[in-house]
Design a protein around this motif. Structure first.
Motif, PDB file in Angstrom:
ATOM      1  N   ALA A  53       0.832  -1.204   0.000  1.00  0.00           N
ATOM      2  CA  ALA A  53       0.000   0.000   0.000  1.00  0.00           C
ATOM      3  C   ALA A  53       0.866   1.253   0.000  1.00  0.00           C
ATOM      4  O   ALA A  53       0.600   2.207  -0.730  1.00  0.00           O
ATOM      5  CB  ALA A  53      -0.938  -0.014   1.206  1.00  0.00           C
ATOM      6  N   LEU A  54       1.922   1.265   0.821  1.00  0.00           N
ATOM      7  CA  LEU A  54       2.837   2.412   0.836  1.00  0.00           C
ATOM      8  C   LEU A  54       3.478   2.623  -0.533  1.00  0.00           C
ATOM      9  O   LEU A  54       3.717   3.750  -0.952  1.00  0.00           O
ATOM     10  CB  LEU A  54       3.935   2.222   1.886  1.00  0.00           C
ATOM     11  CG  LEU A  54       3.546   2.473   3.335  1.00  0.00           C
ATOM     12  CD1 LEU A  54       4.652   1.984   4.269  1.00  0.00           C
ATOM     13  CD2 LEU A  54       3.250   3.927   3.573  1.00  0.00           C
ATOM     14  N   GLY A  55       3.749   1.535  -1.233  1.00  0.00           N
ATOM     15  CA  GLY A  55       4.364   1.615  -2.553  1.00  0.00           C
ATOM     16  C   GLY A  55       3.478   2.260  -3.602  1.00  0.00           C
ATOM     17  O   GLY A  55       3.962   2.669  -4.659  1.00  0.00           O
ATOM     18  N   GLN A  56       2.173   2.349  -3.328  1.00  0.00           N
ATOM     19  CA  GLN A  56       1.259   2.972  -4.284  1.00  0.00           C
ATOM     20  C   GLN A  56       1.034   4.465  -4.004  1.00  0.00           C
ATOM     21  O   GLN A  56       0.318   5.130  -4.733  1.00  0.00           O
ATOM     22  CB  GLN A  56      -0.070   2.223  -4.270  1.00  0.00           C
ATOM     23  CG  GLN A  56       0.097   0.794  -4.775  1.00  0.00           C
ATOM     24  CD  GLN A  56      -1.208   0.050  -4.813  1.00  0.00           C
ATOM     25  OE1 GLN A  56      -2.194   0.565  -5.338  1.00  0.00           O
ATOM     26  NE2 GLN A  56      -1.226  -1.148  -4.265  1.00  0.00           N
ATOM     27  N   LEU A  57       1.658   4.955  -2.954  1.00  0.00           N
ATOM     28  CA  LEU A  57       1.567   6.386  -2.638  1.00  0.00           C
ATOM     29  C   LEU A  57       2.635   7.155  -3.409  1.00  0.00           C
ATOM     30  O   LEU A  57       3.588   6.564  -3.914  1.00  0.00           O
ATOM     31  CB  LEU A  57       1.774   6.611  -1.139  1.00  0.00           C
ATOM     32  CG  LEU A  57       0.817   5.918  -0.180  1.00  0.00           C
ATOM     33  CD1 LEU A  57       1.210   6.221   1.257  1.00  0.00           C
ATOM     34  CD2 LEU A  57      -0.623   6.324  -0.442  1.00  0.00           C
TER      35      LEU A  57
ATOM     36  N   ALA B 134      -7.531  -4.589   0.178  1.00  0.00           N
ATOM     37  CA  ALA B 134      -6.690  -5.780   0.318  1.00  0.00           C
ATOM     38  C   ALA B 134      -7.196  -6.682   1.435  1.00  0.00           C
ATOM     39  O   ALA B 134      -6.614  -7.728   1.705  1.00  0.00           O
ATOM     40  CB  ALA B 134      -5.247  -5.362   0.592  1.00  0.00           C
ATOM     41  N   GLY B 135      -8.265  -6.268   2.119  1.00  0.00           N
ATOM     42  CA  GLY B 135      -8.804  -7.070   3.206  1.00  0.00           C
ATOM     43  C   GLY B 135      -7.976  -6.998   4.473  1.00  0.00           C
ATOM     44  O   GLY B 135      -8.118  -7.824   5.362  1.00  0.00           O
ATOM     45  N   ALA B 136      -7.133  -5.974   4.574  1.00  0.00           N
ATOM     46  CA  ALA B 136      -6.284  -5.816   5.752  1.00  0.00           C
ATOM     47  C   ALA B 136      -6.950  -4.848   6.726  1.00  0.00           C
ATOM     48  O   ALA B 136      -7.693  -3.959   6.329  1.00  0.00           O
ATOM     49  CB  ALA B 136      -4.924  -5.258   5.329  1.00  0.00           C
ATOM     50  N   PRO B 137      -6.665  -5.035   8.012  1.00  0.00           N
ATOM     51  CA  PRO B 137      -7.245  -4.107   8.991  1.00  0.00           C
ATOM     52  C   PRO B 137      -6.623  -2.720   8.866  1.00  0.00           C
ATOM     53  O   PRO B 137      -5.440  -2.585   8.597  1.00  0.00           O
ATOM     54  CB  PRO B 137      -6.902  -4.751  10.339  1.00  0.00           C
ATOM     55  CG  PRO B 137      -5.717  -5.618  10.060  1.00  0.00           C
ATOM     56  CD  PRO B 137      -5.850  -6.063   8.632  1.00  0.00           C
ATOM     57  N   VAL B 138      -7.470  -1.713   9.058  1.00  0.00           N
ATOM     58  CA  VAL B 138      -7.010  -0.331   9.028  1.00  0.00           C
ATOM     59  C   VAL B 138      -6.809   0.103  10.484  1.00  0.00           C
ATOM     60  O   VAL B 138      -7.702  -0.047  11.294  1.00  0.00           O
ATOM     61  CB  VAL B 138      -8.032   0.580   8.325  1.00  0.00           C
ATOM     62  CG1 VAL B 138      -7.587   2.020   8.345  1.00  0.00           C
ATOM     63  CG2 VAL B 138      -8.264   0.095   6.892  1.00  0.00           C
TER      64      VAL B 138
ATOM     65  N   LEU C 286      -3.196   9.184   4.110  1.00  0.00           N
ATOM     66  CA  LEU C 286      -4.003   8.305   4.972  1.00  0.00           C
ATOM     67  C   LEU C 286      -5.300   7.891   4.285  1.00  0.00           C
ATOM     68  O   LEU C 286      -5.735   6.742   4.407  1.00  0.00           O
ATOM     69  CB  LEU C 286      -4.308   9.001   6.297  1.00  0.00           C
ATOM     70  CG  LEU C 286      -3.156   9.097   7.276  1.00  0.00           C
ATOM     71  CD1 LEU C 286      -3.565   9.906   8.498  1.00  0.00           C
ATOM     72  CD2 LEU C 286      -2.672   7.724   7.674  1.00  0.00           C
ATOM     73  N   ARG C 287      -5.913   8.827   3.569  1.00  0.00           N
ATOM     74  CA  ARG C 287      -7.135   8.512   2.835  1.00  0.00           C
ATOM     75  C   ARG C 287      -6.855   7.405   1.807  1.00  0.00           C
ATOM     76  O   ARG C 287      -7.600   6.430   1.705  1.00  0.00           O
ATOM     77  CB  ARG C 287      -7.664   9.781   2.156  1.00  0.00           C
ATOM     78  CG  ARG C 287      -9.060   9.683   1.655  1.00  0.00           C
ATOM     79  CD  ARG C 287      -9.664  11.014   1.216  1.00  0.00           C
ATOM     80  NE  ARG C 287      -8.753  11.961   0.578  1.00  0.00           N
ATOM     81  CZ  ARG C 287      -8.306  13.081   1.155  1.00  0.00           C
ATOM     82  NH1 ARG C 287      -8.665  13.402   2.370  1.00  0.00           N
ATOM     83  NH2 ARG C 287      -7.493  13.894   0.489  1.00  0.00           N
ATOM     84  N   LYS C 288      -5.746   7.526   1.084  1.00  0.00           N
ATOM     85  CA  LYS C 288      -5.371   6.490   0.112  1.00  0.00           C
ATOM     86  C   LYS C 288      -5.065   5.166   0.802  1.00  0.00           C
ATOM     87  O   LYS C 288      -5.456   4.103   0.336  1.00  0.00           O
ATOM     88  CB  LYS C 288      -4.146   6.928  -0.698  1.00  0.00           C
ATOM     89  CG  LYS C 288      -4.415   8.003  -1.709  1.00  0.00           C
ATOM     90  CD  LYS C 288      -3.125   8.329  -2.451  1.00  0.00           C
ATOM     91  CE  LYS C 288      -3.248   9.445  -3.432  1.00  0.00           C
ATOM     92  NZ  LYS C 288      -1.961   9.755  -4.091  1.00  0.00           N
ATOM     93  N   MET C 289      -4.346   5.229   1.941  1.00  0.00           N
ATOM     94  CA  MET C 289      -3.982   4.010   2.670  1.00  0.00           C
ATOM     95  C   MET C 289      -5.230   3.279   3.159  1.00  0.00           C
ATOM     96  O   MET C 289      -5.291   2.048   3.097  1.00  0.00           O
ATOM     97  CB  MET C 289      -3.059   4.329   3.848  1.00  0.00           C
ATOM     98  CG  MET C 289      -1.647   4.701   3.465  1.00  0.00           C
ATOM     99  SD  MET C 289      -0.717   3.364   2.695  1.00  0.00           S
ATOM    100  CE  MET C 289      -0.450   2.308   4.108  1.00  0.00           C
ATOM    101  N   ARG C 290      -6.237   4.012   3.665  1.00  0.00           N
ATOM    102  CA  ARG C 290      -7.469   3.368   4.122  1.00  0.00           C
ATOM    103  C   ARG C 290      -8.121   2.583   2.990  1.00  0.00           C
ATOM    104  O   ARG C 290      -8.534   1.440   3.165  1.00  0.00           O
ATOM    105  CB  ARG C 290      -8.451   4.416   4.648  1.00  0.00           C
ATOM    106  CG  ARG C 290      -8.135   4.915   6.017  1.00  0.00           C
ATOM    107  CD  ARG C 290      -9.266   5.845   6.528  1.00  0.00           C
ATOM    108  NE  ARG C 290      -8.691   6.831   7.392  1.00  0.00           N
ATOM    109  CZ  ARG C 290      -8.465   8.101   7.086  1.00  0.00           C
ATOM    110  NH1 ARG C 290      -8.799   8.571   5.899  1.00  0.00           N
ATOM    111  NH2 ARG C 290      -7.915   8.907   7.950  1.00  0.00           N
TER     112      ARG C 290
END
Length: 176
Positions: A114-118, A168-172, A158-162
């Motif tokens: 997810a960080l890699g897509q920022l 991805a089905g991961a907890p936020v 943070l909006r993008k990460m959420r």
């Protein structure tokens, strides 16, 4: 005090600093780069720059200097990468992961993905805020932008990460 004994003392101080902070430096490099091999190179380069200037920075904030060096090295790498893009291959290389702590590795991989897509700036701001635990003012000084830019970049990241973590089905994390 002779020049040689001063250098020996500086070397001992630097070694002590690296020993005490190596794990934090490597982890920060990992979060910034998203790649263990790239992180090792990034940390090594930052420590090389720090060593050369150790006599001047040891009494100040050496960890801040290392963070700034990591950010600069990563930014330079991104700039060079744009001119030499990587090409995908037909075969995925074998990766060796330990089977222990699989859930932790899976969560870390989702987070790194997810960080890699920022954007580079969004990633830097979020890593410095949530991993290095820096204030908005400290982040602004290290990244070289205004405090308002840090706040808006953080909110956007943070909006993008959420969205990315949810998809991805991961907890936020609750504090996001």
């Amino acid at each position: 005090m002779g020049r040689q004994s001063k250098r020996t003392e500086l070397d001992a101080d630097f070694t002590e600093f690296v020993t005490a902070n190596a794990h934090r430096i490597r982890a920060l490099a990992q979060w910034l780069s998203g790649d263990p091999e790239r992180a090792a190179d990034l940390a090594q380069s930052a420590l090389e720059r720090t060593y050369v200037r150790w006599g001047r920075i040891q009494s100040g904030d050496p960890m801040g200097y290392v963070r700034k060096a990591l950010l600069n090295q990563q930014r330079d790498w991104w700039r060079r990468r744009r001119h030499r893009p990587e090409w995908p291959t037909a075969e995925v290389p074998d990766l060796c992961f330990q089977e222990d702590h699989a859930a932790g590795h899976a969560r870390r991989d989702v987070m790194l993905g997810a960080l890699g897509q920022l954007t580079v700036r969004e990633r830097q701001v979020l890593v410095l805020r949530y991993y290095a635990d820096l204030s908005d003012e400290q982040i602004a000084a290290e990244v070289g932008v205004a405090v308002g830019t840090v706040k808006s970049t953080s909110a956007r990241g943070l909006r993008k990460m959420r969205v990315l973590l949810s998809s991805a089905g991961a907890p936020v994390p609750a504090d996001w």
